[in-house]
Design a protein around this motif. Structure first.
Motif, PDB file in Angstrom:
ATOM      1  N   SER A 106     -10.486  -6.186 -47.409  1.00 43.07           N
ATOM      2  CA  SER A 106      -9.982  -4.941 -46.838  1.00 43.07           C
ATOM      3  C   SER A 106      -8.524  -4.771 -47.250  1.00 43.07           C
ATOM      4  O   SER A 106      -7.641  -5.478 -46.767  1.00 43.07           O
ATOM      5  CB  SER A 106     -10.122  -4.983 -45.313  1.00 43.07           C
ATOM      6  OG  SER A 106      -9.689  -3.780 -44.728  1.00 43.07           O
TER       7      SER A 106
ATOM      8  N   THR B 200      -9.075  -9.469 -43.779  1.00 44.22           N
ATOM      9  CA  THR B 200      -8.204  -8.400 -43.301  1.00 44.22           C
ATOM     10  C   THR B 200      -6.755  -8.868 -43.227  1.00 44.22           C
ATOM     11  O   THR B 200      -6.495 -10.048 -43.007  1.00 44.22           O
ATOM     12  CB  THR B 200      -8.663  -7.932 -41.903  1.00 44.22           C
ATOM     13  OG1 THR B 200      -7.735  -6.945 -41.395  1.00 44.22           O
ATOM     14  CG2 THR B 200      -8.721  -9.084 -40.916  1.00 44.22           C
TER      15      THR B 200
ATOM     16  N   SER C  31     -10.860  -4.344 -40.230  1.00 44.98           N
ATOM     17  CA  SER C  31     -12.272  -4.743 -40.239  1.00 44.98           C
ATOM     18  C   SER C  31     -13.172  -3.604 -39.799  1.00 44.98           C
ATOM     19  O   SER C  31     -14.201  -3.326 -40.417  1.00 44.98           O
ATOM     20  CB  SER C  31     -12.479  -5.951 -39.311  1.00 44.98           C
ATOM     21  OG  SER C  31     -11.656  -7.031 -39.686  1.00 44.98           O
TER      22      SER C  31
ATOM     23  N   HIS D 242      -8.648   0.761 -45.534  1.00 43.78           N
ATOM     24  CA  HIS D 242      -8.903   0.825 -44.097  1.00 43.78           C
ATOM     25  C   HIS D 242      -8.051   1.885 -43.395  1.00 43.78           C
ATOM     26  O   HIS D 242      -7.701   1.750 -42.227  1.00 43.78           O
ATOM     27  CB  HIS D 242      -8.684  -0.544 -43.441  1.00 43.78           C
ATOM     28  CG  HIS D 242      -7.402  -1.224 -43.847  1.00 43.78           C
ATOM     29  ND1 HIS D 242      -7.373  -2.273 -44.740  1.00 43.78           N
ATOM     30  CD2 HIS D 242      -6.115  -1.009 -43.487  1.00 43.78           C
ATOM     31  CE1 HIS D 242      -6.134  -2.681 -44.910  1.00 43.78           C
ATOM     32  NE2 HIS D 242      -5.349  -1.924 -44.156  1.00 43.78           N
TER      33      HIS D 242
ATOM     34  N   PRO E  21     -13.975  -0.483 -42.605  1.00 40.65           N
ATOM     35  CA  PRO E  21     -15.030  -0.692 -43.612  1.00 40.65           C
ATOM     36  C   PRO E  21     -16.376  -1.062 -43.016  1.00 40.65           C
ATOM     37  O   PRO E  21     -17.421  -0.652 -43.538  1.00 40.65           O
ATOM     38  CB  PRO E  21     -14.469  -1.825 -44.491  1.00 40.65           C
ATOM     39  CG  PRO E  21     -13.417  -2.483 -43.683  1.00 40.65           C
ATOM     40  CD  PRO E  21     -12.849  -1.423 -42.794  1.00 40.65           C
TER      41      PRO E  21
ATOM     42  N   VAL F 289     -15.379 -10.360 -43.683  1.00 40.57           N
ATOM     43  CA  VAL F 289     -14.295  -9.399 -43.883  1.00 40.57           C
ATOM     44  C   VAL F 289     -12.970 -10.150 -43.950  1.00 40.57           C
ATOM     45  O   VAL F 289     -12.673 -10.971 -43.071  1.00 40.57           O
ATOM     46  CB  VAL F 289     -14.231  -8.360 -42.744  1.00 40.57           C
ATOM     47  CG1 VAL F 289     -13.191  -7.293 -43.074  1.00 40.57           C
ATOM     48  CG2 VAL F 289     -15.584  -7.719 -42.501  1.00 40.57           C
TER      49      VAL F 289
END
Length: 283
Positions: A193, A56, A144, A14, A147, A54
């Motif tokens: 991520s 993260t 988040s 990220h 990606p 996601v």
């Protein structure tokens, strides 16, 4: 428990300059990673998932808890100025920006929280302002947004890992995610991520340490084999020296996709700046 509800799973980085809009005067700096993310995005579109989940390290934090964003929407923006601030530069003239607003699968998010708590995992389900509607909007972090910029525009659920919690709880939460998706009939695509070691360059904000290369080499080997659980064997000393932020999200993914269902494919690894970045598909 089989994770047939998980139709796609990947590990992505990220770093902000991955996005062309935030790459400034070095558009090719992270070109290899950008190409890998573009490939993952094209592949995710073919599986026709209902929701992207996601995981993260940079989202909503609650002390000693995992968090699940259960607002109606999530929204965030990044700019070239954000990139400069992250590396300690003063560049007020940088103005290019990216912006994203995504709908959240609130029902699925709340169900994950309920399932996690029922299993004894400390999970905080987070909302803002109103129970639902346009004002029910939480911030979308760069872990988040980056990606997701390459992925289909479908509803999302964002979960924050909890570094202070033991590894086994991360794996258990992944198991609960897959089981909840299966019980609700959700076809989910998972993004872990993960940026890796942050001490590859003495000019970076965390300095240099030899363990950065050691940890990233181990992480690439583990992911390439699909043996995500082996990440738990990396010593605390090495982690402290290398400063990764990928292990915990990868372990949640490991719980959601059992070893016998993984089909690991390493797309790329590079470290053009002070941190390591890996793109891989696991399912």
């Amino acid at each position: 428990m089989a994770s047939s509800s998980v139709v796609f799973a990947c590990i992505t980085p990220h770093g902000l300059p991955i996005l062309r809009e935030l790459a400034g005067d070095a558009p090719n700096l992270m070109a290899r990673t950008r190409e890998s993310l573009e490939q993952l995005g094209m592949e995710m579109r073919t599986v026709e998932a209902d929701v992207i989940l996601v995981i993260t390290p940079h989202g909503l934090r609650a002390e000693h808890q995992f968090t699940v964003a259960a607002s109606s929407y999530m929204e965030g923006g990044l700019s070239e100025l954000t990139v400069a601030q992250m590396v300690g530069e003063s560049r007020p003239d940088l103005g290019r920006r990216v912006h994203m607003r995504r709908a959240v699968d609130q029902r699925f998010a709340k169900a994950i929280g309920e399932a996690g708590r029922a299993a004894g995992i400390p999970v905080a389900v987070i909302n803002f302002a109103t129970q639902a509607g346009v004002f029910s909007t939480l911030p979308l972090d760069w872990g988040s947004l980056i990606p997701l910029s390459f992925m289909p525009d479908i509803p999302i659920v964002v979960i924050n890992s909890a570094r202070s919690r033991p590894y086994h709880e991360h794996i258990q939460l992944g198991e609960q995610i897959a089981q909840t998706a299966a019980s609700m009939g959700r076809r989910i695509a998972i993004i872990a991520s993960c940026d890796w070691s942050h001490t590859h360059d003495h000019r970076g904000p965390y300095g240099w340490h030899a363990d950065a290369a050691v940890l990233d080499e181990a992480a690439v080997a583990c992911v390439s084999r699909g043996d995500l659980e082996e990440l738990m064997q990396i010593s605390e000393e090495t982690i402290e020296h290398a400063k990764p932020d990928g292990i915990w999200q990868a372990l949640i993914l490991a719980g959601a996709v059992p070893p016998n269902e993984r089909r690991p494919q390493l797309l790329s690894y590079e470290r053009p700046t002070y941190f390591g970045m890996m793109c891989a598909r696991l399912r």
